[in-house]
Design an enzyme around this catalytic site. Sequence first.
Site, short mmCIF file in Angstrom:
data_model
loop_
_atom_site.label_atom_id
_atom_site.label_comp_id
_atom_site.label_asym_id
_atom_site.label_seq_id
_atom_site.Cartn_x
_atom_site.Cartn_y
_atom_site.Cartn_z
N HIS A 1 0.88 -1.18 0.00
CA HIS A 1 0.00 0.00 0.00
C HIS A 1 0.92 1.23 0.00
O HIS A 1 2.00 1.18 0.59
CB HIS A 1 -0.82 0.14 1.28
CG HIS A 1 -1.77 -0.97 1.59
ND1 HIS A 1 -1.40 -2.12 2.23
CD2 HIS A 1 -3.11 -1.08 1.38
CE1 HIS A 1 -2.45 -2.90 2.40
NE2 HIS A 1 -3.51 -2.30 1.90
N ASP B 1 2.26 2.01 3.41
CA ASP B 1 3.20 1.07 4.04
C ASP B 1 4.64 1.50 3.80
O ASP B 1 5.52 1.21 4.60
CB ASP B 1 3.14 -0.34 3.41
CG ASP B 1 1.76 -0.94 3.39
OD1 ASP B 1 0.95 -0.57 4.25
OD2 ASP B 1 1.50 -1.79 2.50
C1 XLS Z 1 -7.54 -6.64 4.68
C2 XLS Z 1 -7.12 -6.89 3.32
C3 XLS Z 1 -5.99 -6.00 2.83
C4 XLS Z 1 -5.86 -6.09 1.34
C5 XLS Z 1 -5.06 -5.00 0.72
O1 XLS Z 1 -8.25 -7.41 5.29
O2 XLS Z 1 -6.81 -8.24 3.19
O3 XLS Z 1 -4.80 -6.32 3.48
O4 XLS Z 1 -5.32 -7.31 0.94
O5 XLS Z 1 -5.59 -3.75 0.99
#
Ligand code: XLS
Length: 429
Positions: free
Chosen positions: A93, A96
């Site tokens: 993301h 991140d």
């Molecule tokens: C959250 C989601 C997230 C997505 C990416 O539950 O799994 O991590 O994979 O935004």
Amino acid sequence: MSKKSFFDRETPFEYRWYEPGRMVLGKTMAEQLRFAVCYWHSFAWPGSDTFGGETFMRPWHADGGGSMKQARQKADAAFELFGLVNAPFFTFHDRDIAPEGASLAESNRNVRKIGEVFEKKMAQTGVKLLWGTANLFSHRRYMAGAASNPDPEVFAYAAAQVKNVFDLTHELGGENYVLWGGREGYETLLNTAIGRELDQLGRFLTLVVEHKHKIGFKGAILIEPKPAEPSKHQYDFDVATVFGFLQRYGLEKEVKVNIEQNHATLAGHSFEHEIALANALGIFGSIDMNRGDELLGWDTDQFPNNLPQMALALLEIQRAGGFTTGGLNFDAKLRRQSIDPDDLVIAHAEAMDLCARALLVTEKMVEDGGLERHLRERYAGWDGKLGREILGGKKSLDDLAAWVEKKGIDPQPRSGRQEWLEAWLNRWI
Ligand code: XLS
Ligand code: NI
Ligand code: NI
């Protein structure tokens, strides 16, 4: 960091099952599995939960962890892990990888600066980007949703964030762009206009698709369904719901799904059900291979450890023709007591090894062909004259009624052979 390895392992490990170059069902293991390590759980999350703070004490989280220097340090550790476990892909993301700045422009610049670091590291290591995504759920401005927010300024802000990280994903050669609707949902209908919010979401996704064509992105746009958490109810509930949504906004040929095991089970489905349905609807894209806990009703994001479950999921992926742009992302996190850098290496390596083993189980199932044979026989009538005429629209209700009466048809039930099939499955484990 550069001199001393963050991971500093004493005991070398080796894969028992994962041989990247080994041919399995017409492709190498590496091509079949397309493993990706996610940035957020492994490098951005400090080990906190609702009841307690940081447990991991990573150097890039020290003193609040907000500096660009620490973001670079984090990138060093991330690429070190990708290399140690031989992971061909990663996912991230925007939030991140770089700290949020005082303005959106500054935040975007921070993301771009780390993007430059990635570009160099990717060229040096050969590690590729499976997908990028925007974090449209952590900051308080998104507490009532991003695209589904009652305030169009929040929609615009989210669009600006997506544009930046989508462009970066494209420039880094990312193979997909993911949208997970973290807060695209609601807590109470008392303050929510569902119809409006769905139209807003449809518009947002349309803008993303238009942008894809404008920049010439050749990968796939993926929605990741999840029924709840953090919202009480989320619009992208499951694969079926997402497909209905895509159809309504004319996007079913443009957007596919990224299916997460833990989200599937939270929606009351098995992982393989969601993959099979996505395949049947023509929207299968990619997977997040992280399980839940059977006794807990939330997204525990654990590394996979159940061989039969994984083999069934990989079998459905084979039935869907295997991955194209998609891959197998570990959207999985350590338990917060697993505080050693080593734990991160072991978690990924063992998960990859078990996936490889599951792929070999899948190979045996496919080669035996028992399931396909059984299905062919079970549905054989639909390939015969009657079945083809019904599906081809050649028979009306009147025709069928007359035919059944005239011929004195009295269909005889046949066994579904579930126990035999379950035993067949276990034969390959
Ligand atoms: C959250 C989601 C997230 C997505 C990416 O539950 O799994 O991590 O994979 O935004
Ligand atoms: Ni999840
Ligand atoms: Ni996920």
